[in-house]
Design a protein around this motif. Structure first.
Motif, PDB file in Angstrom:
ATOM      1  N   ILE A   1     -67.505 -47.981 -14.835  1.00 11.59           N
ATOM      2  CA  ILE A   1     -67.601 -49.410 -14.548  1.00 11.59           C
ATOM      3  C   ILE A   1     -66.201 -49.970 -14.282  1.00 11.59           C
ATOM      4  O   ILE A   1     -65.296 -49.817 -15.102  1.00 11.59           O
ATOM      5  CB  ILE A   1     -68.252 -50.158 -15.726  1.00 11.59           C
ATOM      6  CG1 ILE A   1     -69.692 -49.661 -15.927  1.00 11.59           C
ATOM      7  CG2 ILE A   1     -68.230 -51.672 -15.488  1.00 11.59           C
ATOM      8  CD1 ILE A   1     -70.323 -50.113 -17.232  1.00 11.59           C
TER       9      ILE A   1
ATOM     10  N   ALA B   1     -67.481 -56.272 -13.873  1.00 16.32           N
ATOM     11  CA  ALA B   1     -68.765 -56.730 -14.407  1.00 16.32           C
ATOM     12  C   ALA B   1     -68.896 -58.229 -14.235  1.00 16.32           C
ATOM     13  O   ALA B   1     -67.926 -58.978 -14.402  1.00 16.32           O
ATOM     14  CB  ALA B   1     -68.880 -56.373 -15.890  1.00 16.32           C
TER      15      ALA B   1
ATOM     16  N   THR C   1     -78.601 -51.715 -13.063  1.00 16.90           N
ATOM     17  CA  THR C   1     -77.629 -52.298 -13.990  1.00 16.90           C
ATOM     18  C   THR C   1     -77.912 -51.847 -15.411  1.00 16.90           C
ATOM     19  O   THR C   1     -77.025 -51.376 -16.131  1.00 16.90           O
ATOM     20  CB  THR C   1     -77.662 -53.833 -13.910  1.00 16.90           C
ATOM     21  OG1 THR C   1     -77.431 -54.232 -12.553  1.00 16.90           O
ATOM     22  CG2 THR C   1     -76.618 -54.456 -14.814  1.00 16.90           C
TER      23      THR C   1
ATOM     24  N   SER D   1     -70.436 -49.796 -21.970  1.00 12.85           N
ATOM     25  CA  SER D   1     -70.762 -48.373 -21.993  1.00 12.85           C
ATOM     26  C   SER D   1     -71.660 -47.993 -23.156  1.00 12.85           C
ATOM     27  O   SER D   1     -72.421 -47.029 -23.065  1.00 12.85           O
ATOM     28  CB  SER D   1     -69.476 -47.541 -22.041  1.00 12.85           C
ATOM     29  OG  SER D   1     -68.756 -47.675 -20.830  1.00 12.85           O
TER      30      SER D   1
ATOM     31  N   GLY E   1     -65.416 -53.116 -21.093  1.00 17.41           N
ATOM     32  CA  GLY E   1     -65.928 -51.864 -20.529  1.00 17.41           C
ATOM     33  C   GLY E   1     -66.564 -50.986 -21.585  1.00 17.41           C
ATOM     34  O   GLY E   1     -67.630 -50.390 -21.365  1.00 17.41           O
TER      35      GLY E   1
ATOM     36  N   VAL F   1     -69.477 -50.002  -9.919  1.00 15.00           N
ATOM     37  CA  VAL F   1     -69.404 -48.701 -10.596  1.00 15.00           C
ATOM     38  C   VAL F   1     -68.903 -47.646  -9.618  1.00 15.00           C
ATOM     39  O   VAL F   1     -69.401 -47.544  -8.488  1.00 15.00           O
ATOM     40  CB  VAL F   1     -70.803 -48.279 -11.119  1.00 15.00           C
ATOM     41  CG1 VAL F   1     -70.721 -46.967 -11.898  1.00 15.00           C
ATOM     42  CG2 VAL F   1     -71.423 -49.375 -11.973  1.00 15.00           C
TER      43      VAL F   1
ATOM     44  N   LEU G   1     -72.791 -55.183 -11.726  1.00 21.39           N
ATOM     45  CA  LEU G   1     -71.719 -54.228 -12.015  1.00 21.39           C
ATOM     46  C   LEU G   1     -71.164 -53.637 -10.725  1.00 21.39           C
ATOM     47  O   LEU G   1     -71.899 -53.486  -9.736  1.00 21.39           O
ATOM     48  CB  LEU G   1     -72.232 -53.065 -12.881  1.00 21.39           C
ATOM     49  CG  LEU G   1     -72.731 -53.372 -14.285  1.00 21.39           C
ATOM     50  CD1 LEU G   1     -73.352 -52.120 -14.905  1.00 21.39           C
ATOM     51  CD2 LEU G   1     -71.605 -53.907 -15.164  1.00 21.39           C
TER      52      LEU G   1
END
Length: 458
Positions: A205, A208, A192, A145, A141, A168, A166
Motif C-alpha cells: 500500500i 490510502a 479494498t 496491513s 500503512g 497498491v 487504496l
C-alpha cells in the motif's frame, strides 16, 4: 545478490538504498519478541510510489523475496526480514496529501503515524476513529496491513470500516487502484477489503483514502475497581446487555496495573484485581447518563469502587495508562502477546480460563484488552534465557488461543497472523478456506515474492 543490489542502484537514488549491515540491523524485525528474523540483502527506503515499483520490478526479475515494513510496531512478526530479502520500508512516505472537510476524507501516505493523522484532521473539526494503543508510534500503512482496531472500536469499528480507496503496488510492479472517494459504491469485487488485513502478502500500500467523521463531544471517563477479574468480566457483559453506547470500554488486571505504575510512575490502585475504564462521548446529559449507568451496573456486580474523572485531563491520564500497558509489560521480560477475540458474552469465561492457565503453568500473564468488543491481549511474560520458562510460556500462549477458539472466538482481532500464528490460522479457518487463501495469493503473487512465509504458507 550482488547483481540484485547493483540493479537496485541503477533504478533508485542513493538515499533510497541501504546495504550497510549495521544500518540494516534495525530493519530485521518488528516488536514480536519471539519470532525469527533474517538479514536482508538490502533495504529500500522508498520516498515515493515509483521507488516501490522499481524495487518490486527488480524483485520479480530475480525472484527475490520482499518484506514490506512500516513503523515496525507490529506484534506478530509480519514485518520480520528474511535472509537475503529486500526490505521495502515505507517510513519515509510520511505525508498527508489532502484533507477534504466536506466529503470527509483524508488522503495519506502509509508512513504517517496514526496520532499525527488524527491530530491533523482534528484541526479541521474531523475525527479518525481507529486508534490502536500504539497510536503514537504505529503507522497508517501498518494499521491497514493488519486491519487494526483500537480503544474506540467498541463504538466506531476498525480500520477497514474507514478505508475508501487504496493505491497498491503489486508483485510485478504494476499499480492497482481500488475503491472510490464517494460515500457509496459497489462496482466490482471489493478489492479494498481484500488488501486491508493482508499483511503485505498481496501488495504494498502506497496511498490510502480514509473516511472521517465529525468531531465528537468532550468525553466523560470513569474507572471501576474489582476484586476479581471474572467479576469484572461479568459486569462487562451486563454493561453491553444494557445497550449503553460507550465510546471506550477497557480492562487491565493487577499484573498490568502494577507494571504501568512502575513504568509510568503512576499511582493506579494496585490492590484491585481488575480495573475497567469506560468512556462516553455522547456529550451533555446523554454522556452523564451513560457513565451513571455503567457505574450502577459495576456496583451491582461487586465493584469495590467507581470513580468518575473530574475533568478531561484526568480522563486522559487513565487512557495514557491503558495505552502504555504493553510497553510496561515489556519491561518485565520477554513477552508473547495474545490477540484473542471472543464473543462478548463469553468474556468472563475467557478471563477465568486465562487466569487458570497462568496459575497451572506458574507463568506471569498480564490480562488486558478492549473489553467492549471482546478483543483481549493476555500477555505472557517470561525469561527467554530460561529454557523451562520459555517452554511454559509457549504452552500458555498456545493454550490461550485454544481457549479462544473453544469459546467461539478468533486467534487475532487486530494484530494479524504474521509468523507467530500461522499454524493457528489453519486450525481456525479449515482446509477449504486455507485453499482459497492460497489461490488468491497465487493469483496476485505467482512467484511468491511478497512477504513469503507470512500468514499462509504456500
Amino acid at each position: 545478490m550482488s547483481e540484485v543490489v547493483e540493479r537496485l542502484r541503477q533504478v533508485l537514488p542513493p538515499e533510497a538504498l541501504v546495504t550497510d549491515p549495521d544500518r540494516m540491523e534495525s530493519y530485521r524485525y518488528d516488536r514480536a519478541m519471539f519470532c525469527p528474523a533474517g538479514m536482508p540483502a538490502a533495504v529500500v527506503l522508498a520516498r515515493e510510489t515509483a521507488h516501490v515499483q522499481a524495487a518490486m520490478r527488480v524483485a520479480a526479475e530475480f525472484g527475490v523475496p520482499v518484506v514490506p515494513q512500516g513503523a515496525r510496531s507490529g506484534l506478530s512478526g509480519a514485518a520480520n526480514a528474511l535472509d537475503g530479502c529486500l526490505v521495502v520500508s515505507l517510513e519515509k512516505m510520511d505525508k498527508i496529501l489532502a484533507i477534504e472537510p466536506v466529503d470527509r476524507y483524508v488522503v495519506t501516505q502509509p508512513g504517517v503515524f496514526n496520532a499525527v493523522l488524527s491530530r491533523a484532521v482534528a484541526e479541521q473539526g474531523l475525527f479518525y476513529p481507529p486508534d490502536p494503543s500504539s497510536w503514537e508510534f504505529c503507522s497508517i500503512g501498518g494499521n491497514l496491513s493488519t486491519n487494526s482496531g483500537g480503544l474506540c472500536c467498541v463504538k466506531y469499528g476498525v480500520t477497514t470500516d474507514y478505508v475508501l480507496a487504496l493505491e497498491v503496488v503489486l508483485a510485478n510492479g504494476e499499480i492497482l487502484r481500488t475503491g472510490r472517494r464517494t460515500v457509496k459504491g459497489v462496482a466490482g469485487y471489493d478489492l479494498t477489503k481484500l488488501i486491508v488485513g493482508s499483511e503485505g502478502t498481496l501488495g504494498i500500500i502506497t496511498e490510502a483514502t480514509l473516511a472521517l467523521r465529525p468531531e465528537t463531544a468532550k468525553p466523560r471517563t470513569m474507572a471501576a475497581l474489582f476484586g476479581s477479574g471474572v467479576t469484572a468480566g461479568e459486569a462487562i457483559v451486563e454493561i453491553i446487555r444494557s445497550g449503553v453506547s460507550l465510546s471506550l470500554l477497557e480492562i487491565m488486571d493487577r499484573t498490568t496495573i502494577r507494571a504501568v505504575n512502575a513504568y509510568k510512575r503512576m499511582d493506579l490502585p494496585e490492590d484491585a484485581a481488575a480495573m475497567l475504564i469506560a468512556q462516553s462521548d455522547a456529550g451533555g446529559a446523554a454522556g452523564a447518563a451513560d457513565i451513571a449507568t455503567v457505574a450502577k451496573l459495576c456496583r451491582e456486580y461487586g465493584a469495590i469502587e467507581c470513580i468518575e474523572a473530574d475533568d478531561e485531563a484526568e480522563g486522559d491520564l487513565l487512557l495514557e495508562a491503558r495505552r502504555a500497558a504493553l510497553l510496561a509489560l515489556d519491561e518485565l521480560g520477554t513477552t508473547m502477546i495474545d490477540d484473542v477475540c471472543v464473543p462478548r458474552s463469553r468474556l468472563a469465561d475467557f478471563i477465568g480460563a486465562t487466569e487458570k492457565v497462568a496459575a497451572d503453568l506458574d507463568i506471569t500473564v498480564g490480562v488486558l484488552g478492549h473489553a467492549g468488543d471482546g478483543n483481549m491481549h493476555p500477555t505472557v511474560v517470561f525469561d527467554a534465557a530460561d529454557p523451562e520458562q520459555a517452554r511454559r510460556a509457549q504452552l500458555a500462549f498456545d493454550k490461550i488461543m485454544e481457549i479462544g477458539l473453544e469459546l467461539g472466538g478468533t486467534i487475532t482481532g487486530e494484530h494479524g497472523v504474521g509468523v507467530l500464528k500461522r499454524d493457528w490460522l489453519a486450525e481456525e479457518i479449515g482446509p477449504v478456506a486455507l485453499s482459497v487463501h492460497r489461490s488468491i495469493k497465487a493469483a496476485l503473487d505467482p512467484q511468491n515474492v511478497l512477504n513469503p512465509g507470512k500468514v499462509v504458507v504456500s
